[in-house]
Design an enzyme around this catalytic site. Structure first.
Site, PDB file in Angstrom:
ATOM      1  N   TYR A  97       0.839  -1.197   0.000  1.00  0.00           N
ATOM      2  CA  TYR A  97       0.000   0.000   0.000  1.00  0.00           C
ATOM      3  C   TYR A  97       0.869   1.239   0.000  1.00  0.00           C
ATOM      4  O   TYR A  97       1.862   1.308   0.731  1.00  0.00           O
ATOM      5  CB  TYR A  97      -0.933   0.028   1.217  1.00  0.00           C
ATOM      6  CG  TYR A  97      -2.068  -0.955   1.109  1.00  0.00           C
ATOM      7  CD1 TYR A  97      -3.149  -0.692   0.274  1.00  0.00           C
ATOM      8  CD2 TYR A  97      -2.061  -2.139   1.815  1.00  0.00           C
ATOM      9  CE1 TYR A  97      -4.189  -1.599   0.147  1.00  0.00           C
ATOM     10  CE2 TYR A  97      -3.103  -3.051   1.704  1.00  0.00           C
ATOM     11  CZ  TYR A  97      -4.157  -2.764   0.867  1.00  0.00           C
ATOM     12  OH  TYR A  97      -5.184  -3.656   0.736  1.00  0.00           O
ATOM     13  N   HIS A 105       5.306   7.564  -7.953  1.00  0.00           N
ATOM     14  CA  HIS A 105       6.713   7.924  -7.714  1.00  0.00           C
ATOM     15  C   HIS A 105       7.614   6.687  -7.693  1.00  0.00           C
ATOM     16  O   HIS A 105       8.771   6.782  -7.311  1.00  0.00           O
ATOM     17  CB  HIS A 105       6.871   8.677  -6.380  1.00  0.00           C
ATOM     18  CG  HIS A 105       6.282  10.046  -6.377  1.00  0.00           C
ATOM     19  ND1 HIS A 105       6.853  11.115  -7.033  1.00  0.00           N
ATOM     20  CD2 HIS A 105       5.156  10.526  -5.805  1.00  0.00           C
ATOM     21  CE1 HIS A 105       6.107  12.188  -6.857  1.00  0.00           C
ATOM     22  NE2 HIS A 105       5.066  11.862  -6.113  1.00  0.00           N
ATOM     23  N   LEU A 107       7.198   3.971  -5.768  1.00  0.00           N
ATOM     24  CA  LEU A 107       7.283   3.291  -4.473  1.00  0.00           C
ATOM     25  C   LEU A 107       6.740   1.866  -4.530  1.00  0.00           C
ATOM     26  O   LEU A 107       7.297   0.963  -3.909  1.00  0.00           O
ATOM     27  CB  LEU A 107       6.548   4.094  -3.395  1.00  0.00           C
ATOM     28  CG  LEU A 107       7.293   5.334  -2.917  1.00  0.00           C
ATOM     29  CD1 LEU A 107       6.357   6.257  -2.159  1.00  0.00           C
ATOM     30  CD2 LEU A 107       8.470   4.958  -2.045  1.00  0.00           C
ATOM     31  N   ASN A 137      -6.103  -1.126 -11.726  1.00  0.00           N
ATOM     32  CA  ASN A 137      -4.759  -0.530 -11.730  1.00  0.00           C
ATOM     33  C   ASN A 137      -3.733  -1.494 -11.147  1.00  0.00           C
ATOM     34  O   ASN A 137      -2.650  -1.673 -11.701  1.00  0.00           O
ATOM     35  CB  ASN A 137      -4.735   0.781 -10.936  1.00  0.00           C
ATOM     36  CG  ASN A 137      -5.430   1.905 -11.674  1.00  0.00           C
ATOM     37  OD1 ASN A 137      -5.697   1.811 -12.872  1.00  0.00           O
ATOM     38  ND2 ASN A 137      -5.735   2.965 -10.959  1.00  0.00           N
ATOM     39  N   TYR A 142       0.725  -5.520 -11.681  1.00  0.00           N
ATOM     40  CA  TYR A 142       1.322  -6.834 -11.451  1.00  0.00           C
ATOM     41  C   TYR A 142       1.556  -7.592 -12.756  1.00  0.00           C
ATOM     42  O   TYR A 142       2.573  -8.271 -12.905  1.00  0.00           O
ATOM     43  CB  TYR A 142       0.471  -7.658 -10.474  1.00  0.00           C
ATOM     44  CG  TYR A 142       0.471  -7.050  -9.093  1.00  0.00           C
ATOM     45  CD1 TYR A 142       1.664  -6.816  -8.408  1.00  0.00           C
ATOM     46  CD2 TYR A 142      -0.711  -6.678  -8.471  1.00  0.00           C
ATOM     47  CE1 TYR A 142       1.680  -6.236  -7.154  1.00  0.00           C
ATOM     48  CE2 TYR A 142      -0.712  -6.099  -7.206  1.00  0.00           C
ATOM     49  CZ  TYR A 142       0.487  -5.879  -6.553  1.00  0.00           C
ATOM     50  OH  TYR A 142       0.499  -5.297  -5.302  1.00  0.00           O
TER      51      TYR A 142
END
Length: 172
Positions: A97, A105, A107, A137, A142
């Site tokens: 999360y 960005h 992450l 999304n 994935y």
């Protein structure tokens, strides 16, 4: 701009609880009833529950920092901590999360790489996760990272049954 990842300890339980509730709400609040969301949050992110998970040697949590602020987190499971019996050769990514304001960005990418690093460290052959069938999304992310759907399982948002797609990636 600096990004880094730090393994969580029991001392991080309150901060972990805060970011868990915040990011789960940001991600799923719009598509679910407040009653179901709150029932899930109370069960999954109760402080005692998180402390129990942090103390389990088959589960690990990591915070992702963006410019020294906790921006997201990762939870991985091995062995009997996995939410499905996937065997000794698998590592589960139970949670990735990232706070809304830190998305886009990279992450999520960093956290997924960390999960793969942990899997390699433990000599796992597969990495897998469950993703809500309506979270397009995340599914696209994935798939782009080499995961393929290998099954599905039930996920309970409160007492409402939903379907998570099980996505797996074989590690080399």
């Amino acid at each position: 701009m600096t990004m880094n990842i730090k393994k969580c300890t029991l001392e991080d339980s309150r901060e972990l609880q805060q970011i868990s509730v915040e990011t789960f709400n940001e991600t799923f609040k719009e598509q679910n009833s407040p009653e179901q969301i709150n029932a899930y949050l109370e069960r999954a992110f109760d402080l005692k529950q998180l402390e129990k998970e942090l103390a389990n040697c088959s589960s690990q949590f990591f915070f992702a920092y963006f410019n020294h602020e906790v921006a997201g987190y990762l939870k991985v499971n091995t062995d009997n901590a996995q939410s499905e019996a996937m065997g000794d050769e698998s590592l589960e990514v139970e949670r990735i999360y990232v706070k809304k304001k830190f998305q886009k960005h990279g992450l999520g990418n960093h956290l997924l790489n960390k999960a793969m690093e942990v899997a390699m460290e433990y000599k796992k052959k597969k990495i897998w996760l469950g993703v809500w069938e309506e979270n397009e999304n995340a599914i696209a992310f994935y798939q782009k990272k080499g995961f393929a759907q290998t099954g599905a399982h039930s996920f309970y948002m409160g007492d409402e049954e939903q379907v998570d797609l099980i996505m797996t990636k074989t590690l080399i």
